[in-house]
Design a protein around this motif. Structure first.
Motif, mmCIF file in Angstrom:
data_model
loop_
_atom_site.group_PDB
_atom_site.id
_atom_site.type_symbol
_atom_site.label_atom_id
_atom_site.label_comp_id
_atom_site.label_asym_id
_atom_site.label_seq_id
_atom_site.Cartn_x
_atom_site.Cartn_y
_atom_site.Cartn_z
ATOM 1 N N TYR A 25 0.859 -1.190 0.000
ATOM 2 C CA TYR A 25 0.000 0.000 0.000
ATOM 3 C C TYR A 25 0.894 1.238 0.000
ATOM 4 O O TYR A 25 2.041 1.215 0.466
ATOM 5 C CB TYR A 25 -0.896 -0.003 1.251
ATOM 6 N N ALA A 26 0.354 2.344 -0.501
ATOM 7 C CA ALA A 26 0.953 3.683 -0.353
ATOM 8 C C ALA A 26 2.386 3.771 -0.866
ATOM 9 O O ALA A 26 3.219 4.457 -0.280
ATOM 10 C CB ALA A 26 0.900 4.127 1.116
ATOM 11 N N ALA A 27 2.690 3.107 -1.985
ATOM 12 C CA ALA A 27 4.047 3.159 -2.534
ATOM 13 C C ALA A 27 4.391 4.570 -2.999
ATOM 14 O O ALA A 27 3.524 5.346 -3.385
ATOM 15 C CB ALA A 27 4.176 2.179 -3.694
ATOM 16 N N GLN A 28 5.686 4.888 -2.958
ATOM 17 C CA GLN A 28 6.165 6.173 -3.452
ATOM 18 C C GLN A 28 7.439 5.952 -4.256
ATOM 19 O O GLN A 28 8.245 5.086 -3.928
ATOM 20 C CB GLN A 28 6.447 7.138 -2.296
ATOM 21 N N THR A 29 7.624 6.757 -5.315
ATOM 22 C CA THR A 29 8.835 6.659 -6.125
ATOM 23 C C THR A 29 9.936 7.546 -5.545
ATOM 24 O O THR A 29 9.669 8.541 -4.882
ATOM 25 C CB THR A 29 8.558 7.054 -7.583
ATOM 26 N N ILE A 30 11.180 7.164 -5.819
ATOM 27 C CA ILE A 30 12.347 7.869 -5.304
ATOM 28 C C ILE A 30 12.704 9.009 -6.260
ATOM 29 O O ILE A 30 12.847 8.794 -7.470
ATOM 30 C CB ILE A 30 13.552 6.918 -5.168
ATOM 31 N N SER A 31 12.869 10.214 -5.741
ATOM 32 C CA SER A 31 13.218 11.347 -6.596
ATOM 33 C C SER A 31 14.726 11.427 -6.830
ATOM 34 O O SER A 31 15.513 10.811 -6.106
ATOM 35 C CB SER A 31 12.713 12.655 -5.974
ATOM 36 N N ASN A 32 15.110 12.194 -7.877
ATOM 37 C CA ASN A 32 16.507 12.450 -8.227
ATOM 38 C C ASN A 32 17.221 11.186 -8.698
ATOM 39 O O ASN A 32 18.402 10.976 -8.413
ATOM 40 C CB ASN A 32 17.263 13.067 -7.042
ATOM 41 N N MET A 33 16.508 10.346 -9.469
ATOM 42 C CA MET A 33 17.063 9.072 -9.939
ATOM 43 C C MET A 33 17.456 9.112 -11.414
ATOM 44 O O MET A 33 17.612 8.069 -12.044
ATOM 45 C CB MET A 33 16.055 7.943 -9.691
ATOM 46 N N ASP A 34 17.594 10.301 -11.988
ATOM 47 C CA ASP A 34 18.097 10.461 -13.350
ATOM 48 C C ASP A 34 17.288 9.644 -14.362
ATOM 49 O O ASP A 34 17.843 8.914 -15.194
ATOM 50 C CB ASP A 34 19.581 10.065 -13.417
ATOM 51 N N GLY A 35 15.982 9.765 -14.283
ATOM 52 C CA GLY A 35 15.112 9.121 -15.263
ATOM 53 C C GLY A 35 14.620 7.747 -14.877
ATOM 54 O O GLY A 35 13.625 7.257 -15.438
#
Length: 521
Positions: free
Chosen positions: A339-349
């Motif tokens: 539940y409630a997954a989030q993507t990691i920022s600043n991962m160069d695409g």
């Protein structure tokens, strides 16, 4: 209300609080120099108990108050306050738990927050209640990793205050040096949940900004970035959109309604769209994914994806202002644990996501954990775009094959697993018309696939996959099992009632054409 003052020594870093999990709670205010630091609900025994008991010790960071007195004000028992003390270091107790799924040292966790990468370090913040194994006292815990696999929990960074408890949010790197802060500053947008505690009584939810100048170790609360739109609007997710040279915020409003907001200065956000998504709820995310063809080759095409907490996702187009849905809702999860997954920022695409797993309380010490990071892509499957959730290269590089079999003949697999690491296996079924599935026991857990009804059975859990199974991957980490299948477009996670202790692997490979067993170091 009772009052007790505790002197914080010049070398003290923590206020140590004894916790007897899931008992009736008492409200305590923590005050320094007539200013409320935080407000917490602490479970505790009643006064008549002769000797105070506890399940674990919670560590409240108080380095900023060294040399000062902290006032504890509330209806606590004398036995409880006798157990409160200061400390220079944290004592950790982390035995008997998953090895590669992040779990808190103690307490309750839910949604991953503020996920970002900077300078070789991954940051995982998370919804956290250090002071019980149940949901309450929403704060932000913090863990770091160099490889997306091994996580170290460090000091909790945000606690409830006069604006409310600390709900979900996101993190970005201040790459353009906005807000009068340096380019390497870390910025965090989070929901201040007004009216969720006594100090914020009568307030609504707002989206606030916090920043860090020391690599994410400490956060300073700052301005209100988005005033109240709807009473409990929450879960901001911010990213930079290169074509429009603006920052985009996705926000849940209420029911199935979401908002997209834009900003050029990270200080003032304006609504560019309000949209309704079929069964969508909480924790929005918006990202662009590459598309692979059916052979796995990159096609140079991309598609935007709007994501919600239940793993529902919606394909469409995004022009920097509005998202236009194409087709109907799709489901990323085959079980209800993630539940409630989030993507990691600043991962160069690259788009890498971490979900919260709604696991049960373990040994009265902690509740909940995080799923393994999964790298997202889209692939064409029988003419339809589907989400792939694959292990990122950072984890795949740590896989060591300990057994492999590629045979057309019937064969029984009987192995003993003697490594102190996480076990995984990957198998491919025969593609002839006689294939019916397979059956076996892995570390004492019964595993079965029935081709006729399309159901994977693991222990007592039955997972309908609604499509013929071609290949299957399973990772066994204590009582948690992650399952992917059919080029990673099927994804499920389950928790066994008891941790895995058996060391045997017994499989009937009559229907299996390929089998690989591996360990994750």
């Amino acid at each position: 209300m009772k009052e007790n003052r505790i002197l914080i020594g010049e070398q003290d870093h923590y206020l140590v609080i004894p916790i007897l999990a899931e008992k009736p709670k008492k409200k305590i205010f923590f005050i320094v120099e007539d200013t409320y630091f935080t407000e917490l609900n602490i479970p505790m025994l009643e006064e008549e108990e002769v000797e105070y008991q506890y399940d674990y010790l919670a560590f409240l960071p108080i380095s900023q108050f060294q040399g000062k007195e902290i006032l504890l004000k509330g209806d606590y028992t004398q036995n409880f306050i006798n157990g409160v003390h200061t400390a220079k270091h944290i004592i950790k107790k982390r035995q008997n738990r998953p090895q590669i799924h992040f779990t808190p040292d103690y307490g309750w966790i839910n949604d991953p927050n503020g996920l970002l990468y900077q300078g070789g370090l991954y940051h995982l913040y998370f919804q956290y209640n250090p002071f019980d194994t149940q949901w309450d006292n929403m704060s932000w815990g913090h863990a770091i990793s160099k490889d997306l696999l091994h996580w170290e929990q460090i000091d909790t960074v945000l606690f409830p205050d006069e604006d409310g408890t600390i709900f979900s949010g996101c993190g970005i790197v201040n790459e353009f040096g906005l807000l009068g802060l340096p380019k390497d500053a870390l910025l965090f947008y989070y929901s201040a949940a007004g009216n969720a505690n006594e100090l914020s009584k009568g307030k609504d939810f707002v989206q606030k900004l916090a920043y860090s100048l020391d690599g994410g170790n400490t956060l300073t609360k700052s301005l209100v970035a988005v005033p109240t739109i709807c009473k409990e609007n929450r879960d901001p997710k911010v990213f930079y959109h290169e074509p429009t040279k603006a920052y985009i915020m996705c926000l849940w409003l209420e029911g199935n309604e979401f908002a997209i907001l834009c900003s050029v200065d990270l200080k003032k956000f304006e609504i560019s769209q309000r949209l309704f998504l079929d069964q969508g709820f909480e924790c929005p995310d918006l990202f662009e994914l590459k598309i692979e063809d059916e052979s796995g080759e990159n096609t140079q095409e991309t598609k935007w994806v709007f994501w919600c907490a239940d793993g529902y996702y919606y394909l469409g187009n995004f022009d920097g202002y509005e998202f236009h849905v194409e087709g109907s809702k799709k489901e990323a999860y085959h079980t209800k644990l993630p539940y409630a997954a989030q993507t990691i920022s600043n991962m160069d695409g690259r788009v890498i996501s971490i979900p919260w797993l709604r696991t049960k309380t373990v040994n009265k010490l902690y509740t909940g954990c995080m799923g393994l990071p999964r790298e997202f892509n889209l692939c064409r499957c029988k003419g339809e775009l589907r989400l792939k959730q694959s292990l990122p290269k950072e984890i795949r590089e740590r896989i060591n094959i300990i057994y492999s079999m590629n045979s057309k003949e019937s064969k029984e697999v009987n192995l003993k697993w003697e490594k102190e690491s996480v076990l995984g296996l990957q198998l491919t079924l025969k593609k002839d018309q006689t294939s019916k599935g397979f059956h076996g026991f892995i570390l004492g857990c019964e595993v079965e696939y029935n081709q006729e009804n399309g159901v994977i059975k693991v222990g007592e859990e039955q997972i309908p996959i609604k499509t013929p199974l071609e290949e299957l991957s399973m990772i066994f980490d204590s009582g948690i099992i992650e399952i992917t299948a059919n080029n990673d477009i099927i994804y499920a996670v389950i928790q066994l009632e008891h941790s895995i202790s058996n060391d045997e692997i017994n499989l009937s490979s009559n229907e299996i054409s390929e089998l690989m067993i591996y360990e994750v170091k």
